[in-house]
Motif scaffolding. Structure first.
Motif, PDB file in Angstrom:
ATOM      1  N   ILE A   6     -27.236 -14.400  -2.116  1.00 32.93           N
ATOM      2  CA  ILE A   6     -26.167 -15.278  -1.872  1.00 32.93           C
ATOM      3  C   ILE A   6     -25.309 -14.309  -1.182  1.00 32.93           C
ATOM      4  O   ILE A   6     -25.044 -13.279  -1.492  1.00 32.93           O
ATOM      5  N   VAL A   7     -25.036 -14.782   0.051  1.00 30.92           N
ATOM      6  CA  VAL A   7     -23.949 -13.835   0.976  1.00 30.92           C
ATOM      7  C   VAL A   7     -22.860 -14.746   1.039  1.00 30.92           C
ATOM      8  O   VAL A   7     -22.718 -15.746   1.787  1.00 30.92           O
ATOM      9  N   VAL A   8     -21.637 -14.164   0.475  1.00 25.44           N
ATOM     10  CA  VAL A   8     -20.556 -14.917   0.636  1.00 25.44           C
ATOM     11  C   VAL A   8     -19.723 -14.573   1.852  1.00 25.44           C
ATOM     12  O   VAL A   8     -19.228 -13.502   2.110  1.00 25.44           O
ATOM     13  N   ALA A   9     -19.495 -15.554   2.852  1.00 21.91           N
ATOM     14  CA  ALA A   9     -18.876 -15.069   4.234  1.00 21.91           C
ATOM     15  C   ALA A   9     -18.050 -16.383   4.326  1.00 21.91           C
ATOM     16  O   ALA A   9     -17.959 -16.820   5.600  1.00 21.91           O
ATOM     17  N   ALA A  10     -17.449 -17.100   3.734  1.00 24.13           N
ATOM     18  CA  ALA A  10     -16.541 -18.028   3.907  1.00 24.13           C
ATOM     19  C   ALA A  10     -15.097 -17.817   3.944  1.00 24.13           C
ATOM     20  O   ALA A  10     -14.076 -18.749   4.081  1.00 24.13           O
ATOM     21  N   GLY A  11     -14.449 -16.519   3.388  1.00 28.34           N
ATOM     22  CA  GLY A  11     -13.210 -16.216   3.562  1.00 28.34           C
ATOM     23  C   GLY A  11     -12.674 -16.176   4.930  1.00 28.34           C
ATOM     24  O   GLY A  11     -13.408 -16.193   5.997  1.00 28.34           O
ATOM     25  N   SER A  12     -11.318 -16.176   4.985  1.00 30.23           N
ATOM     26  CA  SER A  12     -10.805 -16.278   6.062  1.00 30.23           C
ATOM     27  C   SER A  12     -10.471 -14.893   6.593  1.00 30.23           C
ATOM     28  O   SER A  12     -10.028 -14.518   7.932  1.00 30.23           O
ATOM     29  N   GLY A  13     -10.230 -13.861   5.655  1.00 34.53           N
ATOM     30  CA  GLY A  13     -10.074 -12.442   6.167  1.00 34.53           C
ATOM     31  C   GLY A  13      -8.695 -12.094   6.762  1.00 34.53           C
ATOM     32  O   GLY A  13      -8.566 -11.498   7.711  1.00 34.53           O
ATOM     33  N   THR A  14      -7.422 -12.840   6.062  1.00 36.05           N
ATOM     34  CA  THR A  14      -6.159 -12.500   6.853  1.00 36.05           C
ATOM     35  C   THR A  14      -5.786 -11.287   6.879  1.00 36.05           C
ATOM     36  O   THR A  14      -5.078 -10.942   7.758  1.00 36.05           O
ATOM     37  N   THR A 207     -11.601  -4.806   5.158  1.00 35.64           N
ATOM     38  CA  THR A 207     -10.505  -5.527   4.572  1.00 35.64           C
ATOM     39  C   THR A 207      -9.161  -5.321   5.622  1.00 35.64           C
ATOM     40  O   THR A 207      -8.770  -6.658   5.833  1.00 35.64           O
ATOM     41  N   TYR A 208      -8.910  -4.409   6.006  1.00 30.80           N
ATOM     42  CA  TYR A 208      -7.701  -4.096   7.047  1.00 30.80           C
ATOM     43  C   TYR A 208      -8.318  -3.878   8.346  1.00 30.80           C
ATOM     44  O   TYR A 208      -9.359  -3.253   8.486  1.00 30.80           O
ATOM     45  N   PRO A 209      -7.431  -3.948   9.344  1.00 33.08           N
ATOM     46  CA  PRO A 209      -7.751  -3.680  10.671  1.00 33.08           C
ATOM     47  C   PRO A 209      -8.319  -1.974  10.873  1.00 33.08           C
ATOM     48  O   PRO A 209      -9.226  -2.037  11.695  1.00 33.08           O
ATOM     49  N   GLU A 210      -7.712  -1.416  10.251  1.00 39.02           N
ATOM     50  CA  GLU A 210      -8.437   0.113  10.461  1.00 39.02           C
ATOM     51  C   GLU A 210      -9.843   0.219   9.923  1.00 39.02           C
ATOM     52  O   GLU A 210     -10.535   1.183  10.336  1.00 39.02           O
ATOM     53  N   ASP A 211     -10.167  -0.769   8.966  1.00 39.39           N
ATOM     54  CA  ASP A 211     -11.617  -0.337   8.331  1.00 39.39           C
ATOM     55  C   ASP A 211     -12.656  -0.404   9.410  1.00 39.39           C
ATOM     56  O   ASP A 211     -13.686  -0.044   9.517  1.00 39.39           O
ATOM     57  N   PHE A 212     -12.455  -1.393  10.377  1.00 35.31           N
ATOM     58  CA  PHE A 212     -13.284  -1.972  11.488  1.00 35.31           C
ATOM     59  C   PHE A 212     -13.494  -0.703  12.409  1.00 35.31           C
ATOM     60  O   PHE A 212     -14.686  -0.623  12.745  1.00 35.31           O
ATOM     61  N   ALA A 213     -12.443   0.055  12.724  1.00 32.84           N
ATOM     62  CA  ALA A 213     -12.697   1.121  13.633  1.00 32.84           C
ATOM     63  C   ALA A 213     -13.719   2.344  12.981  1.00 32.84           C
ATOM     64  O   ALA A 213     -14.625   2.712  13.674  1.00 32.84           O
TER      65      ALA A 213
END
Length: 382
Positions: A6-14, A207-213
Motif C-alpha cells: 500500500i502506498v499512502v498518497a492521499a495527503g494534501s501536504g500543506t 515535509t517542508y519546502p527545503e526538503d525538496f531541494a
C-alpha cells in the motif's frame, strides 16, 4: 517472499507549501509517488494499492501510467482512512500474507529496504524501519526548558510491514477518537508485537519546502542508467513486401524468418532485454514454438518494454540502425519512429531510426539479407 503493498498518497501536504500535493510533484523528472511504486514493483510486489485524494485521481493515473499491478483507490480524510480503503481494495491474498505500507513522501525506497522489513517480520505481527534518536531532545514546559532522555526512543519510518490478517483485525479493533500516527500504533494497541529493524536516513519524509531541494540533489544518484544492445539479420526471399520497425514497405522481396522477420524490432527487443539482464528474444519467444510462426513482432517489443516497467524501470532512449542496400529507408523513417513511439509509449524525440549501407561489401552489400542493430538506454532503481 510474496507480498502486497500500500502506498499512502492521499495527503494534501500543506506543510510543503502551496501547489500540487507533494506526492504528485515532480522529483528527478517523475512524480514523487512513482518513485516508491517503481521500487515496490522492482522488489516483487504482487499488487500495489495506491491511496489517492479523490480530486487527484486523474493526476495520479497520468503520473503512474504504464506501471503494472497497481490499483488506484480513493483515500480517506485521514491517513488511517486511506490505509483502510487500500486494504479493502487489495485482491484477496492469503490471510497471513505480508502487506507493506509506505508513505509516498519517502521516495528513496529501495529493494533492500523492502527485504529488510520482510525479513524482520519473522514471527512478529509487524516490523518497522526506524532510526535511533541521535540529537538531544528539548521540551518547553512554560518558562522551563527540559531535557528528556532519548534512551529507548526511535524515529519510526516506512515501510512498515504486517501480516494482513493481523493488520485488518487491528484496524477493526481501533476505537480511539485519536487519529493514529502510523500503522504500528494500531497493531500494538491491539496487543500485537511489532519489531524494529534498522532504518535509513535516506528514507526521510518530504515535509517542508527545503526538503525538496535536498531530495532533488539526491535524486540524481538514486537511479541506475543501463544500456543494452541488440543485433538481428534475416535473408531475403520471395515476396512483395517487408516489415521494418513495425512498418510495411512494398518491395520485390521479403525477409525470411519464423515470425514476420522484422529485424529492426527484433534488434530493439534484444536491446531492451539486454539492458535489464533479461536474456534474449529467443528465450521469451522460442522459434521452436509454433504459436510465433508469422507473428507480428510488435508484441515482442511490447513485452520487453513491459518487463522494463515491471522492474520499476523507464525507457529513456532507443536508437535503431538498419543495414541494407535496399529498400530505401529514408522515405519511411518518420513512420517507423511514430510506430516505435506508439509501441513503447514514448515521445518521438526519444526514438531514432537510421539506415546505412556497407558499400557493396558483405552479405548486406551483396543483397543476400538485411541486418539491424539497436541500442536502448533505460533507468531502473538501484
Amino acid at each position: 517472499m510474496s507480498f502486497s503493498a500500500i502506498v499512502v498518497a492521499a495527503g494534501s501536504g500543506t506543510r510543503a507549501g502551496a501547489g500540487t500535493p507533494k506526492a504528485w510533484r515532480p522529483l528527478g523528472g517523475r512524480a514523487i509517488a512513482r518513485w516508491s511504486v517503481e521500487a515496490l514493483l522492482a522488489a516483487g510486489a504482487d499488487q500495489i494499492a495506491v491511496a489517492v485524494a479523490p480530486d487527484m485521481m486523474q493526476t495520479a493515473g497520468t503520473a503512474l501510467d504504464g506501471l503494472p499491478r497497481i490499483t488506484l483507490v480513493e483515500g480517506g480524510a485521514t491517513r488511517s482512512g486511506s490505509v483502510r480503503a487500500a486494504i479493502a481494495a487489495l485482491s484477496p491474498p492469503r490471510a497471513d500474507q505480508p502487506v507493506l505500507i509506505h508513505d509516498a513522501a519517502r521516495p528513496f525506497l529501495t529493494r533492500d529496504h523492502v527485504s529488510q522489513a520482510l525479513d524482520a517480520l519473522g514471527g512478529s505481527d509487524g516490523a518497522v524501519l526506524a532510526l535511533p534518536l541521535a540529537d538531544t531532545l528539548k521540551r518547553q514546559a512554560g518558562p522551563v526548558l527540559e531535557t528528556p532522555s532519548r534512551e529507548g526512543l526511535w524515529r519510526a519510518q516506512t515501510p512498515q510491514v504486517f501480516a494482513l490478517d493481523r493488520l485488518t483485525a487491528a484496524y477493526g479493533a481501533w476505537s480511539s477518537d485519536q487519529e493514529p500516527t502510523d500503522d504500528a500504533q494500531v497493531v500494538t494497541a491491539a496487543g500485537g508485537l511489532v519489531t524494529i529493524c534498522p532504518g535509513d536516513p535516506l528514507l526521510f519524509k518530504l515535509t517542508y519546502p527545503e526538503d525538496f531541494a535536498m531530495a532533488e540533489r539526491l535524486a540524481a544518484g538514486a537511479r541506475l542508467v543501463r544500456t543494452g544492445q541488440g543485433f538481428d539479420a534475416h535473408r531475403w526471399g520471395p515476396g512483395d513486401a517487408v516489415w521494418l520497425c513495425g512498418v510495411r514497405i512494398d518491395h520485390d522481396q521479403t525477409l525470411v524468418g519464423h515470425s514476420d522477420a522484422d529485424a529492426g524490432l527484433h534488434a530493439l527487443t534484444d536491446a531492451l532485454l539486454g539492458a535489464i539482464g533479461a536474456g534474449d528474444i529467443g528465450e521469451h519467444f522460442p522459434p521452436s514454438d509454433p504459436q510465433w510462426r508469422g507473428a507480428s513482432s510488435d508484441q515482442f517489443l511490447a513485452h520487453a518494454a513491459q518487463l522494463v516497467r515491471s522492474r520499476g524501470g523507464e525507457i529513456v532512449n532507443v536508437d535503431v540502425t538498419l543495414i541494407c542496400e535496399r529498400p530505401k529507408i529514408r522515405p519511411h523513417r518518420d513512420a517507423m519512429r511514430a510506430r516505435l513511439a506508439e509501441i513503447l509509449g514514448l515521445p518521438e524525440d526519444r526514438i531514432s531510426v537510421k539506415a546505412t549501407t556497407t558499400e557493396g561489401m558483405g552479405f548486406t552489400g551483396r543483397q543476400e539479407g538485411l541486418a539491424a542493430q539497436a541500442l536502448a538506454t533505460v533507468e531502473t532503481p538501484r
